[in-house]
Design an enzyme around this catalytic site. Structure first.
Site, PDB file in Angstrom:
ATOM      1  N   HIS A  87     -35.099  93.590  98.467  1.00 55.91           N
ATOM      2  CA  HIS A  87     -35.149  92.231  98.804  1.00 55.91           C
ATOM      3  C   HIS A  87     -36.112  91.532  99.321  1.00 55.91           C
ATOM      4  O   HIS A  87     -36.544  92.362 100.486  1.00 55.91           O
ATOM      5  CB  HIS A  87     -33.625  91.754  98.996  1.00 55.91           C
ATOM      6  CG  HIS A  87     -33.351  90.219  98.697  1.00 55.91           C
ATOM      7  ND1 HIS A  87     -33.806  89.176  99.439  1.00 55.91           N
ATOM      8  CD2 HIS A  87     -32.591  89.796  97.640  1.00 55.91           C
ATOM      9  CE1 HIS A  87     -33.299  88.017  98.859  1.00 55.91           C
ATOM     10  NE2 HIS A  87     -32.856  88.638  97.591  1.00 55.91           N
ATOM     11  N   ASP A 145     -27.202  93.072  92.635  1.00 61.48           N
ATOM     12  CA  ASP A 145     -27.227  93.730  91.023  1.00 61.48           C
ATOM     13  C   ASP A 145     -26.900  94.965  90.973  1.00 61.48           C
ATOM     14  O   ASP A 145     -26.561  95.517  90.219  1.00 61.48           O
ATOM     15  CB  ASP A 145     -28.574  93.101  90.883  1.00 61.48           C
ATOM     16  CG  ASP A 145     -28.958  91.754  90.796  1.00 61.48           C
ATOM     17  OD1 ASP A 145     -27.861  91.012  90.411  1.00 61.48           O
ATOM     18  OD2 ASP A 145     -29.983  91.308  91.166  1.00 61.48           O
TER      19      ASP A 145
HETATM   20  N1  COA Z   1     -37.431 100.840  94.644  1.00 61.25           N
HETATM   21  C1  COA Z   1     -38.420 101.458  95.420  1.00 61.25           C
HETATM   22  N2  COA Z   1     -39.371 100.690  96.391  1.00 61.25           N
HETATM   23  C2  COA Z   1     -39.259  99.669  96.430  1.00 61.25           C
HETATM   24  C3  COA Z   1     -38.075  98.845  95.709  1.00 61.25           C
HETATM   25  C4  COA Z   1     -37.311  99.442  94.905  1.00 61.25           C
HETATM   26  N3  COA Z   1     -36.381  98.778  94.257  1.00 61.25           N
HETATM   27  N4  COA Z   1     -38.317  97.606  96.141  1.00 61.25           N
HETATM   28  C5  COA Z   1     -39.514  97.299  96.766  1.00 61.25           C
HETATM   29  N5  COA Z   1     -39.899  98.751  96.945  1.00 61.25           N
HETATM   30  C6  COA Z   1     -41.004  98.890  97.848  1.00 61.25           C
HETATM   31  C7  COA Z   1     -42.479  98.667  97.026  1.00 61.25           C
HETATM   32  O1  COA Z   1     -42.804  99.814  96.301  1.00 61.25           O
HETATM   33  C8  COA Z   1     -43.351  98.262  98.238  1.00 61.25           C
HETATM   34  O2  COA Z   1     -43.776  99.607  98.889  1.00 61.25           O
HETATM   35  P1  COA Z   1     -45.065  99.736  99.539  1.00 61.25           P
HETATM   36  O3  COA Z   1     -45.137  98.917 100.608  1.00 61.25           O
HETATM   37  O4  COA Z   1     -45.174 101.099  99.845  1.00 61.25           O
HETATM   38  O5  COA Z   1     -46.133  99.233  98.327  1.00 61.25           O
HETATM   39  C9  COA Z   1     -42.481  97.501  99.396  1.00 61.25           C
HETATM   40  O6  COA Z   1     -41.096  98.082  98.899  1.00 61.25           O
HETATM   41  C10 COA Z   1     -42.425  96.120  99.161  1.00 61.25           C
HETATM   42  O7  COA Z   1     -41.910  95.847  97.718  1.00 61.25           O
HETATM   43  P2  COA Z   1     -42.372  94.554  97.028  1.00 61.25           P
HETATM   44  O8  COA Z   1     -42.131  94.638  95.470  1.00 61.25           O
HETATM   45  O9  COA Z   1     -43.859  94.170  97.481  1.00 61.25           O
HETATM   46  O10 COA Z   1     -41.332  93.423  97.622  1.00 61.25           O
HETATM   47  P3  COA Z   1     -41.039  91.918  97.197  1.00 61.25           P
HETATM   48  O11 COA Z   1     -40.275  91.281  98.388  1.00 61.25           O
HETATM   49  O12 COA Z   1     -42.189  91.290  96.465  1.00 61.25           O
HETATM   50  O13 COA Z   1     -40.028  92.023  96.071  1.00 61.25           O
HETATM   51  C11 COA Z   1     -37.958  92.624  94.913  1.00 61.25           C
HETATM   52  C12 COA Z   1     -38.476  92.207  96.347  1.00 61.25           C
HETATM   53  C13 COA Z   1     -36.390  92.250  94.920  1.00 61.25           C
HETATM   54  C14 COA Z   1     -38.580  91.857  93.713  1.00 61.25           C
HETATM   55  C15 COA Z   1     -38.045  94.299  94.793  1.00 61.25           C
HETATM   56  O14 COA Z   1     -37.551  94.723  96.065  1.00 61.25           O
HETATM   57  C16 COA Z   1     -37.652  94.923  93.660  1.00 61.25           C
HETATM   58  O15 COA Z   1     -38.507  94.745  92.653  1.00 61.25           O
HETATM   59  N6  COA Z   1     -36.411  95.264  93.352  1.00 61.25           N
HETATM   60  C17 COA Z   1     -36.012  95.917  92.243  1.00 61.25           C
HETATM   61  C18 COA Z   1     -35.613  94.842  91.287  1.00 61.25           C
HETATM   62  C19 COA Z   1     -34.045  94.223  91.773  1.00 61.25           C
HETATM   63  O16 COA Z   1     -33.151  94.729  92.277  1.00 61.25           O
HETATM   64  N7  COA Z   1     -34.127  92.978  91.808  1.00 61.25           N
HETATM   65  C20 COA Z   1     -33.275  91.996  92.304  1.00 61.25           C
HETATM   66  C21 COA Z   1     -33.463  91.394  93.583  1.00 61.25           C
HETATM   67  S1  COA Z   1     -31.972  90.636  93.836  1.00 61.25           S
END
Ligand code: COA
Length: 416
Positions: free
Chosen positions: A293, A356
């Site tokens: 998140h 979720d």
């Molecule tokens: N599984 C594995 N690694 C994850 C991850 C996941 N679900 N979510 C984030 N990470 C890692 C990324 O690979 C990144 O690693 P790095 O710094 O080594 O490259 C780091 O954590 C930051 O991720 P990032 O996508 O830049 O964070 P964000 O704040 O932009 O995104 C979300 C937040 C929620 C979009 C992201 O965590 C995600 O895509 N989660 C899965 C989808 C989901 O469950 N969405 C519902 C949200 S309520």
């Protein structure tokens, strides 16, 4: 300027900010701007002042108008919490009753809209169907372009919130009169009826469904609320901005994650396959759905509520569920194992299961088809979207128009 000079300058600049949290926030913002030159994903950029909800990501706290979401879910009705979010305070008993009546009086769709829904291609994803159906409502509300009257805005918001379950139920059942001749005691009962009349007849399931709706009602400046506000800032009407918010919510990185989680659990197949799945995903830099998140640095309180309060009521009696729904038990066991692995592998990176991760295990248990999971999220979040729109229209806001860093060609010309 050396790094040390920069740090000194930043400290001097922020010397007058008393609140340590704000100070740290500004510090991070300025450093990001200096380091990257822009803010990818608008992370941490304040774009609005809002009094509707608040997240303390370090403590894992979510409040609506100051009340912790767990307390609202446990003690309040859908109607009370929707009233709170829209109006600022919890209703008196008579106000709650009146609000319930208003919602239930507004569930019906104009014939032109239900006819269109019945003619949509059944292969349309329910979230796209919902977005299209909401837009169609404009045809019978030609004054909706007038957005400067608070009372009218609240009235429109309530009428639209009321119609979400009906739009979904019409598409799911393929019948415009699926709710005909029925009386409902509450909005949550009606909402559950649209998916499963059998479960809606059982008060304990209605209560759990109501709790799940309350947990999803608002969540600060998330992607779909931002979309609603971005469209609303151009003074487009309610149907246009809510339709856009639904489209944003449908994405797998946002609300669409609940559908992906259950599909992933089904693909994993069983608890003993979890380690392989996790290793494989991490090795290929694939995100694990339902995890992580932007704001929470600890366990999402909504996920915790599902895990500790709602799901034990269904999965707590292991022998019963194993005998009656072995498929469901297998999904649950796989999820519990996946959660353990995720915590072990990703907990240290502050990545934890979000709402979720767990919600689909409840929806599945009340027979909601998997592709409809995110429509339940929308059914609840429309309360937050409309509240943000009303708040926005009440304040003298500016049209959203951020800045881009152009990285394309210099001006060039057609060679004749
Ligand atoms: N599984 C594995 N690694 C994850 C991850 C996941 N679900 N979510 C984030 N990470 C890692 C990324 O690979 C990144 O690693 P790095 O710094 O080594 O490259 C780091 O954590 C930051 O991720 P990032 O996508 O830049 O964070 P964000 O704040 O932009 O995104 C979300 C937040 C929620 C979009 C992201 O965590 C995600 O895509 N989660 C899965 C989808 C989901 O469950 N969405 C519902 C949200 S309520």
């Amino acid at each position: 300027m050396t790094e040390k000079h920069l740090e000194e300058k930043l400290n001097r600049l922020l010397e007058f900010v008393d609140d340590p949290q704000k100070k740290e926030h500004y510090y991070r913002l300025i450093s990001t701007l200096l380091e990257k030159g822009y803010f990818p994903g608008l992370a941490e950029v304040p774009v609005v002042k809002s009094a509707i909800s608040h997240i303390d990501g370090e403590r894992g706290l979510l409040t609506y108008r100051g009340y912790p979401v767990e307390e609202l879910a446990e003690y309040c009705s859908f109607e009370s919490v929707a009233f709170l979010i829209l109006n600022g305070d919890l209703p008196l008993e008579a106000e709650e009753k009146e609000f319930r009546e208003k919602l239930l009086d507004n569930i019906y769709l104009p014939e032109c809209v239900s006819d269109s829904i019945l003619h949509f291609n059944p292969n349309l994803h329910p979230m796209n169907m919902l977005s299209a159906a909401v837009l169609l409502l404009e045809a019978v509300d030609k004054d909706s372009w007038q957005v400067d009257n608070h009372r009218e805005n609240v009235k429109r918001a309530i009428a639209l919130i009321a119609k979400f379950p009906t739009i979904i139920g019409t598409f799911l059942t393929g019948k415009a009169d699926f709710n005909k001749g029925r009386k409902f005691n509450s909005f949550a009962e009606y909402a559950l009826f649209c998916f499963s009349p059998e479960h809606a007849a059982k008060p304990e399931y209605v209560k759990m469904f109501e709790e799940s709706l309350i947990l999803h009602m608002d969540h600060t400046m998330n992607n779909s609320t931002f979309s609603a506000r971005a469209v609303g800032s151009s003074q487009a009407g309610i149907y246009a901005l809510i339709s856009s918010a639904i489209n944003s919510l449908s994405g797998p990185l946002h609300g669409g994650a609940n559908e992906r989680v259950v599909r992933t659990l089904e693909a994993i197949g069983s608890a003993d396959q979890v380690p392989r799945h996790v290793e494989n995903s991490l090795e290929h830099h694939q995100k694990i759905m339902g995890v992580g998140h932007r704001i929470y640095k600890t366990y999402d309180p909504r996920a915790k509520y599902f895990k500790d309060v709602i799901l034990p009521k269904i999965y707590g009696d292991e022998e019963k569920i194993k005998a009656e729904r072995p498929d469901l038990w297998n999904l649950y066991e796989t999820a519990v194992t996946l959660e353990r692995y995720v915590q072990e592998k990703l907990g240290k990176k502050n990545l934890h299961p979000n709402v979720d991760f767990w919600s689909g295990l409840f929806y599945k248990a009340v027979n909601v088809p998997t592709e409809y999971f995110t429509t339940i999220f929308a059914m609840a979040r429309v309360v937050g979207w409309t509240a943000h729109w009303i708040e926005q229209q009440d304040s003298a806001g500016k049209i959203y128009r951020p800045y881009q860093l152009y990285v394309g060609f210099d001006t060039r010309h057609i060679v004749k």
